[in-house]
Design a protein around this motif. Structure first.
Motif, short mmCIF file in Angstrom:
data_model
loop_
_atom_site.label_atom_id
_atom_site.label_comp_id
_atom_site.label_asym_id
_atom_site.label_seq_id
_atom_site.Cartn_x
_atom_site.Cartn_y
_atom_site.Cartn_z
N SER A 24 -3.74 3.84 -1.65
CA SER A 24 -3.82 4.14 -0.22
C SER A 24 -5.19 4.71 0.13
O SER A 24 -5.79 4.34 1.15
CB SER A 24 -2.70 5.10 0.19
OG SER A 24 -2.76 6.27 -0.58
N MET A 25 -5.72 5.57 -0.74
CA MET A 25 -7.06 6.11 -0.49
C MET A 25 -8.10 5.00 -0.54
O MET A 25 -9.01 4.95 0.28
CB MET A 25 -7.36 7.20 -1.52
CG MET A 25 -8.73 7.85 -1.38
SD MET A 25 -8.99 8.68 0.22
CE MET A 25 -8.34 10.31 -0.12
N GLY A 26 -7.95 4.10 -1.51
CA GLY A 26 -8.89 3.00 -1.64
C GLY A 26 -8.91 2.11 -0.40
O GLY A 26 -9.99 1.73 0.09
N LEU A 27 -7.74 1.79 0.12
CA LEU A 27 -7.66 0.95 1.32
C LEU A 27 -8.23 1.68 2.53
O LEU A 27 -8.96 1.10 3.34
CB LEU A 27 -6.21 0.53 1.58
CG LEU A 27 -5.62 -0.51 0.61
CD1 LEU A 27 -4.11 -0.60 0.78
CD2 LEU A 27 -6.25 -1.88 0.83
N ALA A 28 -7.91 2.97 2.64
CA ALA A 28 -8.40 3.76 3.77
C ALA A 28 -9.92 3.88 3.72
O ALA A 28 -10.60 3.78 4.74
CB ALA A 28 -7.73 5.13 3.77
N LYS A 29 -10.45 4.07 2.50
CA LYS A 29 -11.90 4.19 2.33
C LYS A 29 -12.62 2.93 2.79
O LYS A 29 -13.79 2.97 3.16
CB LYS A 29 -12.22 4.44 0.84
CG LYS A 29 -12.09 5.89 0.43
CD LYS A 29 -13.41 6.60 0.64
CE LYS A 29 -13.30 8.07 0.27
NZ LYS A 29 -14.42 8.84 0.81
N ARG A 30 -11.95 1.80 2.70
CA ARG A 30 -12.54 0.55 3.13
C ARG A 30 -12.38 0.32 4.63
O ARG A 30 -12.69 -0.75 5.14
CB ARG A 30 -11.92 -0.61 2.37
CG ARG A 30 -12.45 -0.71 0.94
CD ARG A 30 -11.78 -1.82 0.22
NE ARG A 30 -12.42 -2.05 -1.07
CZ ARG A 30 -13.11 -3.16 -1.35
NH1 ARG A 30 -13.27 -4.09 -0.45
NH2 ARG A 30 -13.67 -3.30 -2.54
N GLY A 31 -11.82 1.31 5.30
CA GLY A 31 -11.75 1.25 6.76
C GLY A 31 -10.42 0.79 7.31
O GLY A 31 -10.27 0.64 8.53
N PHE A 32 -9.44 0.55 6.45
CA PHE A 32 -8.12 0.16 6.95
C PHE A 32 -7.32 1.40 7.26
O PHE A 32 -7.29 2.35 6.49
CB PHE A 32 -7.37 -0.68 5.91
CG PHE A 32 -8.03 -2.00 5.61
CD1 PHE A 32 -7.99 -3.04 6.53
CD2 PHE A 32 -8.70 -2.19 4.41
CE1 PHE A 32 -8.60 -4.24 6.25
CE2 PHE A 32 -9.31 -3.39 4.13
CZ PHE A 32 -9.27 -4.43 5.05
N LYS A 33 -6.66 1.37 8.41
CA LYS A 33 -5.80 2.51 8.75
C LYS A 33 -4.54 2.42 7.89
O LYS A 33 -3.79 1.45 7.98
CB LYS A 33 -5.45 2.47 10.24
CG LYS A 33 -4.95 3.80 10.74
CD LYS A 33 -4.74 3.82 12.24
CE LYS A 33 -4.22 5.17 12.67
NZ LYS A 33 -3.73 5.16 14.06
N THR A 34 -4.36 3.42 7.06
CA THR A 34 -3.32 3.34 6.03
C THR A 34 -2.40 4.55 6.08
O THR A 34 -2.85 5.67 6.28
CB THR A 34 -3.99 3.28 4.64
OG1 THR A 34 -4.94 2.22 4.63
CG2 THR A 34 -2.97 3.05 3.54
N ALA A 35 -1.11 4.27 5.93
CA ALA A 35 -0.13 5.36 5.82
C ALA A 35 0.52 5.26 4.46
O ALA A 35 0.79 4.17 3.97
CB ALA A 35 0.93 5.23 6.91
N VAL A 36 0.76 6.40 3.85
CA VAL A 36 1.47 6.40 2.57
C VAL A 36 2.70 7.29 2.71
O VAL A 36 2.63 8.42 3.20
CB VAL A 36 0.54 6.80 1.39
CG1 VAL A 36 -0.12 8.15 1.64
CG2 VAL A 36 1.28 6.79 0.07
#
Lengths: 270, 238
Positions: A24-36
């Motif tokens: 989730s952190m990896g996806l968010a770091k790439r700019g995707f709005k992510t919820a875990v």
């Protein structure tokens, strides 16, 4: 529409929560709005790994019972503003989860998130089945030993028969294998199953191998997802996994035993 | 000479025997207006099925009090409802005589097995006389999953340990078989198991089984077939 990913395994202690936090952190770091979302109601752990345990006010069960709104319960990560955590309740049990309640939350989150990661509890009971029911993709975390492989296999059977996609006859859940706690030297000694052994039984698309690493425990203890430790092998493995999941070509690493240089031998860096 | 040529000619007509299912209209009352009303209601349930359908008139249940009804009126009733009568059965003497005078065939009385509307619902869904159905599985059969086929079972993927595949007929596995495979589960001793890599926990044909330990002497990764002979499982390389 968000893509819903369930991180599951069947067996406990294989690295589901570590993977949920890192991916989730990896996806968010790439700019995707992510919820875990932590589905392990009663054994709340994700908030510890994410380092937000002191900021939990409302939780998943509060939202299901309409005691709090989703926005009240979501915790924004301090390191990455694209990442939100929905913690589990520590004082309830998994019977508090309802399929309607979970469906409503996921539907609401889907409106303005890109990815939703569902951190499944161990086992194949209510919490685990609800975590995977609405999933589009499944990350099956497996350790290279027989009981973990067997449990993952069982979980894959449940994924293909008891999910919403299966029940509605839609395209099945995409399943990916994440082989964690992998130690090439022990594989060589025959103490551990190799990637090929595991693949032979599970016949699944391998998303990545995460090496057994001290950095994982250090990261968990300090509440920092291991993917943020860019120097560590495990951190890099998760970065590769996120990249591969997003469709990038990355050669697999950490499968072969690394040849230690004289420098490393002398100073024991690992 | 000419007769020889004639006998060599192909026969253009042939008498064959055929049996077919025909709806039977069983009458238990002789009042025409009552019959017309009920017929109308019944036909409304399945108008397409009955349109121009051949129909057999059955008079065997017509009681003494209702024997006055005549065939001509009944035929009118049927044609009004687009039914084409093909014969009468079970009638009294006067009905037989009247039918023959109207060029309508007469059949002997027979027990009626099912009602017409039941027959109509049966017709609408394709009737399968046998219940065996072969099953094709292309996804891996996972631990804890069970697959059952009423006919043959064909698996184009691995079968994991802890999985169970069962068939009333034969089992074919074109992947590694690590789970349990049970062929001929209803007792068909002629069913067989075909497998490209046999590492099963258990194999069984018609209830006779062998466990993994007994199978170990057979080389894995070699295609084999398993049959039942004299109540023993025989494993042979293909």
């Amino acid at each position: 529409m968000a893509r819903i990913i369930v991180v599951t395994s069947g067996k406990g202690g294989v690295g589901k929560t570590t993977t949920s936090a890192a991916v989730s952190m990896g996806l968010a770091k790439r700019g995707f709005k992510t919820a875990v979302i932590d589905f392990d109601v009663g054994l709340r752990n994700l908030d510890l790994i994410m380092g937000c345990e002191r900021r939990v006010v409302y939780d998943l069960v509060n939202v299901i019972n309409n005691e709090a709104s989703l926005n009240q319960a979501l915790i924004r990560d301090k390191r990455c503003d694209q990442l939100f955590i929905l913690p589990a309740s520590q004082t309830r049990d998994k019977d508090s989860l309802t399929i309607e309640g979970v469906g409503k939350i996921l539907e609401e989150l889907s409106k303005d998130f890109d990815y939703i990661i569902c951190d499944s509890p161990a086992g194949i009971e209510r919490g685990a089945t609800l975590a995977m029911y609405f999933a589009d993709d499944a990350f099956v975390v497996t350790n290279p030993e027989v009981s973990s492989v067997r449990d993952s296999d069982r979980m894959l059977g449940i994924l293909s028969s008891k999910s919403r996609r299966a029940e509605k006859g839609e395209e099945p859940i995409k399943e990916f294998l994440l082989l964690s706690r992998y130690a090439p030297d022990r594989v060589k000694l025959g103490e551990m199953l190799s990637v090929d052994d595991v693949q032979e039984i599970l016949s699944l698309h391998l998303l990545g191998v995460i090496p057994e690493s001290k950095s994982v425990l250090n990261a968990s203890n300090s509440g920092v997802p291991v993917i943020l430790d860019e120097q560590s092998d495990a951190g890099q493995a998760y970065m590769d996994i996120v990249a591969r999941y997003l469709g990038e070509e990355k050669p697999h690493r950490f499968i072969e035993e690394e040849k230690k240089s004289l420098f490393n031998k002398l100073f024991g860096g690992k | 000479m000419s007769t020889d040529a004639f006998s060599l000619q192909t026969n253009y007509i042939e008498f064959k025997s055929a049996s077919m299912t025909v709806p039977v209209l069983l009458l238990t009352h002789g009042d025409l207006s009552l019959l017309a009303q009920q017929l109308h209601e019944k036909l409304a349930q399945a108008p397409e099925f009955f349109k121009n359908s051949p129909i057999m008139l059955d008079l065997q249940k017509l009681s003494e009090a209702h024997q006055h009804v005549n065939i001509k009126d009944l035929l009118k009733l049927l044609s009004d409802h687009h039914l084409i009568p093909i014969g009468v059965r079970g009638g009294r003497e006067q009905h037989i005589a009247e039918s023959l005078s109207l060029n309508l065939p007469v059949f002997p009385a027979q027990p009626v097995s099912e009602t017409v509307i039941k027959a109509s619902t049966k017709k609408k869904t394709p009737t399968i006389t046998t219940t065996t159905e072969n099953k094709l599985i292309v996804q891996p059969v996972r631990s804890g999953q069970r697959v059952y086929a009423t006919g043959d079972l064909i698996v184009l993927a691995p079968v994991s340990p802890g999985a169970e595949i069962m068939a009333e007929g034969n089992i074919h596995v074109y992947g590694c078989l690590r789970g349990r495979a049970l062929a001929g589960v209803l007792g068909d001793v002629n069913s067989r198991i075909f497998c490209s890599d046999l590492r099963a926990e258990l194999i069984s044909i018609a209830g006779t089984y062998q466990l993994y330990d007994d199978l170990q002497q057979y080389p894995a990764q070699k295609p084999v077939h398993v049959s039942l002979e004299n109540q023993k499982l025989i494993i042979k390389k293909i």
